[in-house]
Every structure is written in C-alpha cells, then in structure tokens.
Design an enzyme around this catalytic site. Structure first.
Site, PDB file in Angstrom:
ATOM      1  N   THR A 159       0.820  -1.210   0.000  1.00  0.00           N
ATOM      2  CA  THR A 159       0.000   0.000   0.000  1.00  0.00           C
ATOM      3  C   THR A 159       0.853   1.259   0.000  1.00  0.00           C
ATOM      4  OG1 THR A 159      -1.823  -1.125   1.083  1.00  0.00           O
ATOM      5  CG2 THR A 159      -1.756   1.243   1.352  1.00  0.00           C
TER       6      THR A 159
ATOM      7  N   SER B 241       1.508  -7.481  -0.618  1.00  0.00           N
ATOM      8  CA  SER B 241       2.294  -8.434   0.172  1.00  0.00           C
ATOM      9  C   SER B 241       1.690  -9.838   0.302  1.00  0.00           C
ATOM     10  CB  SER B 241       2.647  -7.845   1.532  1.00  0.00           C
ATOM     11  OG  SER B 241       1.512  -7.737   2.356  1.00  0.00           O
TER      12      SER B 241
ATOM     13  N   THR C  20       1.634  -4.251   4.323  1.00  0.00           N
ATOM     14  CA  THR C  20       1.505  -4.533   5.755  1.00  0.00           C
ATOM     15  C   THR C  20       0.926  -5.921   6.051  1.00  0.00           C
ATOM     16  OG1 THR C  20      -0.665  -3.475   5.780  1.00  0.00           O
ATOM     17  CG2 THR C  20       1.233  -2.104   6.371  1.00  0.00           C
TER      18      THR C  20
HETATM   19  N1  ASP Z   1      -2.651  -4.905   0.394  1.00  0.00           N
HETATM   20  C1  ASP Z   1      -1.578  -4.354   1.073  1.00  0.00           C
HETATM   21  C2  ASP Z   1      -0.403  -5.294   1.125  1.00  0.00           C
HETATM   22  O1  ASP Z   1       0.359  -5.272   0.203  1.00  0.00           O
HETATM   23  C3  ASP Z   1      -1.898  -3.890   2.419  1.00  0.00           C
HETATM   24  C4  ASP Z   1      -0.899  -2.910   2.886  1.00  0.00           C
HETATM   25  O2  ASP Z   1       0.184  -2.752   2.341  1.00  0.00           O
HETATM   26  O3  ASP Z   1      -1.203  -2.249   3.869  1.00  0.00           O
HETATM   27  O4  ASP Z   1      -0.214  -5.998   2.071  1.00  0.00           O
END
Ligand code: ASP
Length: 370
Positions: free
Chosen positions: A50, A97, A131
C-alpha cells in the site's frame, strides 16, 4: 481537476515539499538531523504494498493498486530524507504483500548480507513492504540476516495517493531508524506510526487503522519522535548475527502449513496435510494451544508414521497474545510448544528449523531460544 492517473497524484505529493525546498525553506525545527557530518548511507529495498499504492483520487482509501509506484518514486516524494541519509534504492518486487514469495525472502536476505558484507559504510537497510505479511518477512529476515546493522521494515495503511497518506512520514522515520547507531544489534525492526517494534513480537492488529502494528503485552522497543529515535528496550531472543540459520545452500523450504482450530473443526484438513506429506503443521489452537478430541485423534496418526516421514506439530494459538507451554499430555504426541510466536511466525521458525534438523529435542530447543 480529477484524474484516473495515479502518477499525476505523485506529482502533487512531491509538489509542496519540492516547492518549499525551491523557496529555500530550510525545514529546521521540523525534524533535526540526528548526527552531524555527512549523512550515512541507507539502502531502500522496495517490494510494493500500500505504501506504493495508487488510487483514482485522494479519497480512494480502500480501492487502489498496491505496487503502483516504484521505490525511486517513493523516495523522491520525501526530499527531507536527504537530511538524514544518502539513499540508494533498489526494486526487489512491486506486489501486494499477499504475493510475496519465498524467493523474495531469499533475494532480500542475500542482498542485505551482500550490501553489509561489501559496504562497511552503509548504516542500515529499509524495506518498503505491504503490511499484510510484513511481520512474516520481518521475522524471516530477523532469523537469517547475518549482520547486526539495522534492517527496518516499513509500510503504510493508506495508499501514496491518499489525502493524509501515512507512507511518507513512515518512510522518513524508517530511514532515521536505519541510520541510528542505537538501532544496531536490535534485530530486524518494524517502524510505523512513529513506533519501533521488534520483528519477533510485532503483529498487524487492525485492517485499516494507522496504529495497526503492536507487540501487544511484550511492548514496543521505542519511538521515532521529532528530536530523535529513542529506544527503551532490546529483544532478548536470538536473532540476526547470533542466529544459527544459514541460507547459503538453501534453495527451497520444507513445507509447513497452518491449521486453524474452532468448535467442531473438520479434521479433514489435518488428515489431508498429513497424507500430502507435509513436513510440519502449526496448529492455531484455541486458548493456550488447545485442540478438540477429534483434532487430537487425527494428529495422533502422525506417531504411527515412520520416523523420517512424520511431520513436526507445533502448538500455537489463535488468541493473539500469551505463551503456549509444553504439556505432558502432548509429549506422547511429540508436539512442540510455540511459546509467544503467533502461528505465521511459528511456521517460519519451524521451516528454518527443519532446514537443519528433524530431531524433536533440537526443534524444542530452537523454539526456546528464538
Ligand atoms: N494490500 C496491502 C499489502 O500489500 C496492504 C498494505 O500494504 O497495507 O499488504
């Protein structure tokens, strides 16, 4: 003006800071440079998430594409980074992620060691990451990087194009932490929301709130505030330079899967994993690693398998905090107690343990020490 092009919003993000710099606004009194003299080198290894996400407008807070922007663009959007470090950027991946792979982990661990081996002047490494699985990458690196210089993972809860995006300040704070001599020897760190947490203990606790990363009852290590990066504690479990795990000859990992326990859980999942020949199973047990009679009976099948073909069973928990202790009733089932590791971290430790040994006592020792 509205635009569907997220890159246009990056230009807007860069705009005000660059404008102030061009006007000669020194920015003193905001965040002071911690150490006088030439800023240290900090590498930023970008993997997506994100923090690099782009949406259609500043209010697209939940509809956006992770990995829209490159690491170079994220760094360019925070000119103040140059006051704290000389930044070098490398793009390792650019994905959400949930799509991070074991290959990405091996690439990151090896690249970090290569940088630290060859560049004695590099202070630390920052990894930008989604995250959702950030804590898993952090714990893997905590167990496998062979240096004690800081490695800091950072992400964001709002995309880069959002109004009040949290990524730029998180990135600045991560770089300040990676450049901080006090961060040395504390293992891999997670910096978000002005807080420093240890890779082993931290977990994502909220889907959308900015204060998502918490080490719950074990607590954070320190803060990143306007004056400095302030540490109050250090992790006591083995990590990084003191870790026994060696990736030199590793090309893949033993298969370890997680089974979630709940009322009337269908044991077909456990049975299928055992029949499929997994090397390990982590049980996200109820309470302090509890399981139903049916789950226990199904797991008991493991003890009838020939020694070399038995998956190792780790009891973890779905509670979110607290210890899982060894119990005499589980000794007959040859289980390992997961201690305070959550299931996804117990899985990583078991995967790495199985690259070295299948001996139950050794694996129990590893779970006591890491
Ligand atoms: N969808 C995102 C990820 O790549 C969520 C984030 O980065 O907060 O995990």
């Amino acid at each position: 003006m509205t635009t569907d092009n997220p890159r246009a919003w990056t230009v807007r993000l860069i705009g005000p800071a660059a404008f102030l710099a061009l006007c000669g606004f020194p920015g003193d009194g905001a965040i002071a440079q911690e150490a006088p003299g030439a800023p240290p080198v900090v590498w930023v290894l970008a993997t997506g998430g994100t923090i690099s996400g782009g949406g259609a407008s500043p209010t697209s807070l939940t509809e956006y594409r992770a990995g829209t922007f490159s690491g170079e663009e994220l760094v360019a959007a925070v000119p103040d980074l140059a006051r704290h470090a000389t930044i070098r950027v490398e793009q390792v991946a650019n994905v959400g992620s949930p799509n991070i792979t074991f290959d990405d982990w091996l690439t990151l661990a090896r690249r970090i060691d290569e940088v630290f081996d060859n560049e004695p002047d590099t202070a630390g490494v920052v990894i930008t990451h989604g995250t959702n699985t950030l804590e898993e990458t952090a714990y893997f690196l905590n167990l496998t990087v062979r240096h004690d210089r800081p490695v800091v993972l950072v992400g964001a809860q709002r995309p880069a194009t959002a109004i009040s995006a949290d990524g730029p300040l998180n990135l600045l704070n991560a770089v300040r932490t990676a450049a901080s001599p006090e961060a040395r020897g504390k293992g891999v760190l997670v910096v978000m929301n002005d807080q420093v947490n240890a890779a082993r203990d931290v977990t994502k606790t909220s889907t959308y709130r900015l204060e998502t990363f918490s080490s719950r009852d074990l607590g954070l290590l320190g803060y990143v505030d306007g004056d400095r990066v302030a540490f109050y504690r250090a992790p006591s479990r083995r990590h990084t330079a003191a870790s026994e795990f060696d990736l030199t000859a590793v090309t893949g990992f033993p298969r370890v899967d997680i089974v979630y326990s709940y009322v009337e859980a269908n044991p077909v999942v456990i049975r299928a994993l055992i029949e499929d020949g997994v090397d390990g199973i982590v049980l996200a047990g109820t309470g302090a690693g509890g399981m139903s009679r049916r789950e226990r009976d199904t797991l008991e099948r493991v003890t009838t398998l020939p020694a070399g073909a038995r998956p190792i069973i780790v009891r973890s928990n779905r509670v979110g905090s607290g210890r899982v202790l060894p119990r005499t009733s589980d000794d007959g089932l040859e289980m390992v107690a997961g201690d305070t590791l959550n299931p996804q971290k117990a899985r990583i430790l078991l995967m790495l343990a199985l690259t070295r040994t299948r001996d139950l006592d050794e694996i129990r020792r590893i779970f006591r020490e890491y």
